[in-house]
Design a protein around this motif. Structure first.
Motif, PDB file in Angstrom:
ATOM      1  N   VAL A   1     -49.830 -80.333  51.396  1.00 10.44           N
ATOM      2  CA  VAL A   1     -50.801 -79.244  50.821  1.00 10.44           C
ATOM      3  C   VAL A   1     -50.102 -78.013  50.165  1.00 10.44           C
ATOM      4  N   ALA A   2     -49.048 -77.915  50.777  1.00 13.85           N
ATOM      5  CA  ALA A   2     -48.088 -76.507  50.438  1.00 13.85           C
ATOM      6  C   ALA A   2     -47.387 -77.080  48.963  1.00 13.85           C
ATOM      7  N   VAL A   3     -47.087 -78.327  48.803  1.00 12.60           N
ATOM      8  CA  VAL A   3     -46.316 -78.976  47.655  1.00 12.60           C
ATOM      9  C   VAL A   3     -47.360 -78.750  46.623  1.00 12.60           C
ATOM     10  N   ILE A   4     -48.519 -79.341  46.826  1.00 11.69           N
ATOM     11  CA  ILE A   4     -49.667 -79.346  45.743  1.00 11.69           C
ATOM     12  C   ILE A   4     -49.766 -78.062  45.290  1.00 11.69           C
ATOM     13  N   ARG A   5     -50.203 -77.092  46.241  1.00  9.79           N
ATOM     14  CA  ARG A   5     -50.544 -75.871  45.942  1.00  9.79           C
ATOM     15  C   ARG A   5     -49.407 -75.150  45.285  1.00  9.79           C
ATOM     16  N   HIS A   6     -48.067 -75.327  45.531  1.00 14.39           N
ATOM     17  CA  HIS A   6     -46.784 -74.872  44.633  1.00 14.39           C
ATOM     18  C   HIS A   6     -46.926 -75.272  43.320  1.00 14.39           C
ATOM     19  N   GLN A   7     -47.319 -76.463  43.041  1.00 15.80           N
ATOM     20  CA  GLN A   7     -47.473 -77.013  41.757  1.00 15.80           C
ATOM     21  C   GLN A   7     -48.540 -76.693  40.952  1.00 15.80           C
ATOM     22  N   ILE A   8     -49.682 -76.438  41.687  1.00 18.81           N
ATOM     23  CA  ILE A   8     -50.830 -75.706  41.015  1.00 18.81           C
ATOM     24  C   ILE A   8     -50.434 -74.354  40.553  1.00 18.81           C
ATOM     25  N   ASP A   9     -49.882 -73.513  41.357  1.00 16.50           N
ATOM     26  CA  ASP A   9     -49.734 -72.043  41.430  1.00 16.50           C
ATOM     27  C   ASP A   9     -48.561 -72.070  39.892  1.00 16.50           C
ATOM     28  N   HIS A  10     -47.572 -73.106  39.830  1.00 19.19           N
ATOM     29  CA  HIS A  10     -46.674 -73.281  38.730  1.00 19.19           C
ATOM     30  C   HIS A  10     -47.459 -73.504  37.556  1.00 19.19           C
ATOM     31  N   LEU A  11     -48.293 -74.384  37.488  1.00 18.42           N
ATOM     32  CA  LEU A  11     -49.278 -74.731  36.097  1.00 18.42           C
ATOM     33  C   LEU A  11     -49.895 -73.653  35.911  1.00 18.42           C
ATOM     34  N   ALA A  12     -50.308 -72.699  36.713  1.00 23.52           N
ATOM     35  CA  ALA A  12     -51.376 -71.688  36.312  1.00 23.52           C
ATOM     36  C   ALA A  12     -50.542 -70.328  35.809  1.00 23.52           C
ATOM     37  N   ARG A  13     -49.226 -70.396  36.237  1.00 26.50           N
ATOM     38  CA  ARG A  13     -48.565 -69.053  35.784  1.00 26.50           C
ATOM     39  C   ARG A  13     -48.638 -68.831  34.264  1.00 26.50           C
ATOM     40  N   GLY A  14     -49.005 -67.889  33.908  1.00 29.14           N
ATOM     41  CA  GLY A  14     -49.025 -67.418  32.428  1.00 29.14           C
ATOM     42  C   GLY A  14     -50.575 -67.494  31.830  1.00 29.14           C
ATOM     43  N   ASN A  15     -51.206 -68.254  32.718  1.00 28.97           N
ATOM     44  CA  ASN A  15     -52.651 -68.304  32.100  1.00 28.97           C
ATOM     45  C   ASN A  15     -53.547 -67.522  33.022  1.00 28.97           C
ATOM     46  N   ASP A  16     -54.149 -66.284  32.411  1.00 28.46           N
ATOM     47  CA  ASP A  16     -55.075 -65.453  33.241  1.00 28.46           C
ATOM     48  C   ASP A  16     -55.966 -65.883  33.590  1.00 28.46           C
ATOM     49  N   ILE A  17     -56.808 -66.725  32.954  1.00 28.26           N
ATOM     50  CA  ILE A  17     -58.221 -67.154  33.544  1.00 28.26           C
ATOM     51  C   ILE A  17     -57.881 -68.450  34.670  1.00 28.26           C
ATOM     52  N   PHE A  18     -57.024 -68.999  34.496  1.00 29.28           N
ATOM     53  CA  PHE A  18     -56.501 -70.099  35.484  1.00 29.28           C
ATOM     54  C   PHE A  18     -56.156 -69.296  36.794  1.00 29.28           C
ATOM     55  N   GLN A  19     -55.374 -68.411  36.528  1.00 32.30           N
ATOM     56  CA  GLN A  19     -55.137 -67.475  37.810  1.00 32.30           C
ATOM     57  C   GLN A  19     -56.294 -67.096  38.659  1.00 32.30           C
ATOM     58  N   THR A  20     -57.100 -66.275  37.821  1.00 33.07           N
ATOM     59  CA  THR A  20     -58.333 -65.601  38.359  1.00 33.07           C
ATOM     60  C   THR A  20     -59.234 -66.768  39.179  1.00 33.07           C
ATOM     61  N   VAL A  21     -59.321 -67.967  38.526  1.00 33.85           N
ATOM     62  CA  VAL A  21     -59.993 -69.200  39.287  1.00 33.85           C
ATOM     63  C   VAL A  21     -59.269 -69.319  40.321  1.00 33.85           C
ATOM     64  N   LEU A  22     -58.004 -69.708  40.232  1.00 34.01           N
ATOM     65  CA  LEU A  22     -57.303 -69.823  41.667  1.00 34.01           C
ATOM     66  C   LEU A  22     -57.338 -68.782  42.575  1.00 34.01           C
ATOM     67  N   GLU A  23     -57.222 -67.725  42.295  1.00 34.33           N
ATOM     68  CA  GLU A  23     -57.465 -66.529  43.279  1.00 34.33           C
ATOM     69  C   GLU A  23     -58.757 -66.532  43.783  1.00 34.33           C
ATOM     70  N   ALA A  24     -59.899 -66.809  42.998  1.00 31.68           N
ATOM     71  CA  ALA A  24     -61.257 -66.900  43.669  1.00 31.68           C
ATOM     72  C   ALA A  24     -61.313 -67.963  44.768  1.00 31.68           C
ATOM     73  N   CYS A  25     -60.789 -69.419  44.299  1.00 29.37           N
ATOM     74  CA  CYS A  25     -60.686 -70.310  45.142  1.00 29.37           C
ATOM     75  C   CYS A  25     -59.881 -70.092  46.473  1.00 29.37           C
ATOM     76  N   TYR A  26     -58.749 -69.520  46.461  1.00 29.65           N
ATOM     77  CA  TYR A  26     -58.037 -69.090  47.476  1.00 29.65           C
ATOM     78  C   TYR A  26     -58.924 -68.274  48.427  1.00 29.65           C
ATOM     79  N   HIS A  27     -59.422 -67.116  47.787  1.00 25.47           N
ATOM     80  CA  HIS A  27     -60.195 -66.280  48.546  1.00 25.47           C
ATOM     81  C   HIS A  27     -61.423 -66.906  49.325  1.00 25.47           C
ATOM     82  N   GLU A  28     -61.953 -68.022  48.675  1.00 23.12           N
ATOM     83  CA  GLU A  28     -63.040 -68.796  49.366  1.00 23.12           C
ATOM     84  C   GLU A  28     -62.333 -69.519  50.553  1.00 23.12           C
ATOM     85  N   LEU A  29     -61.273 -70.111  50.250  1.00 23.63           N
ATOM     86  CA  LEU A  29     -60.702 -70.855  51.202  1.00 23.63           C
ATOM     87  C   LEU A  29     -60.429 -69.998  52.624  1.00 23.63           C
ATOM     88  N   SER A  30     -59.866 -69.006  52.282  1.00 23.81           N
ATOM     89  CA  SER A  30     -59.430 -68.095  53.361  1.00 23.81           C
ATOM     90  C   SER A  30     -60.812 -67.556  53.960  1.00 23.81           C
TER      91      SER A  30
END
Length: 137
Positions: free
Chosen positions: A62-91
């Motif tokens: 899971v950590a490796v997959i999450r790192h890859q997703i975070d790396h792909l989201a870097r530089g894309n504000d919309i994708f980072q916002t969606v990821l933050e919302a997903c991480y917030h809901e998961l926590s």
């Protein structure tokens, strides 16, 4: 047997003595960690160790997959916002489920039917929020 005796004998004897001592010690200190049929040979129960290894492996994946997703989201504000919302809901889901686990563990009069309905509603809301976050792209 004292600690010094144990160290001296361990150093002078083979590992066979150590395993025999461990079996004797475990039988007297932790008899619930052994499995055996009535009168059968005792064997160690490695269930907890096995589950710990599987859990650590799963967390690593899971950590490796999450790192890859975070790396792909870097530089894309919309994708980072969606990821933050997903991480917030998961926590939030993790905190609620940890609380439910503690209730199961320590609260003796827990109504399991009510808890089941709560879990279904909670997971339904969780999936709706995740779906909504993904659809907002």
């Amino acid at each position: 047997m004292s600690y010094d005796d144990f160290i001296n004998m361990t150093m002078s004897n083979s590992t066979t003595y150590l395993s025999e001592w461990l079996i004797d010690y475990t039988n007297t200190q932790q008899p619930e960690r052994y499995l055996a049929a009535a009168g059968g040979e005792l064997k160690l129960d490695y269930t907890v160790l096995g589950m710990a290894v599987v859990t650590m492996g799963f967390l690593l994946i899971v950590a490796v997959i999450r790192h890859q997703i975070d790396h792909l989201a870097r530089g894309n504000d919309i994708f980072q916002t969606v990821l933050e919302a997903c991480y917030h809901e998961l926590s939030t889901l993790g905190i609620v489920e940890a609380t439910v686990f503690l209730l199961h563990k320590y609260y003796k009069n827990l109504d399991l039917e009510t808890e089941r309905v709560f879990a279904e509603v909670h997971f339904t809301l969780f999936f709706v929020v995740i779906f909504n976050a993904i659809m907002s792209i």
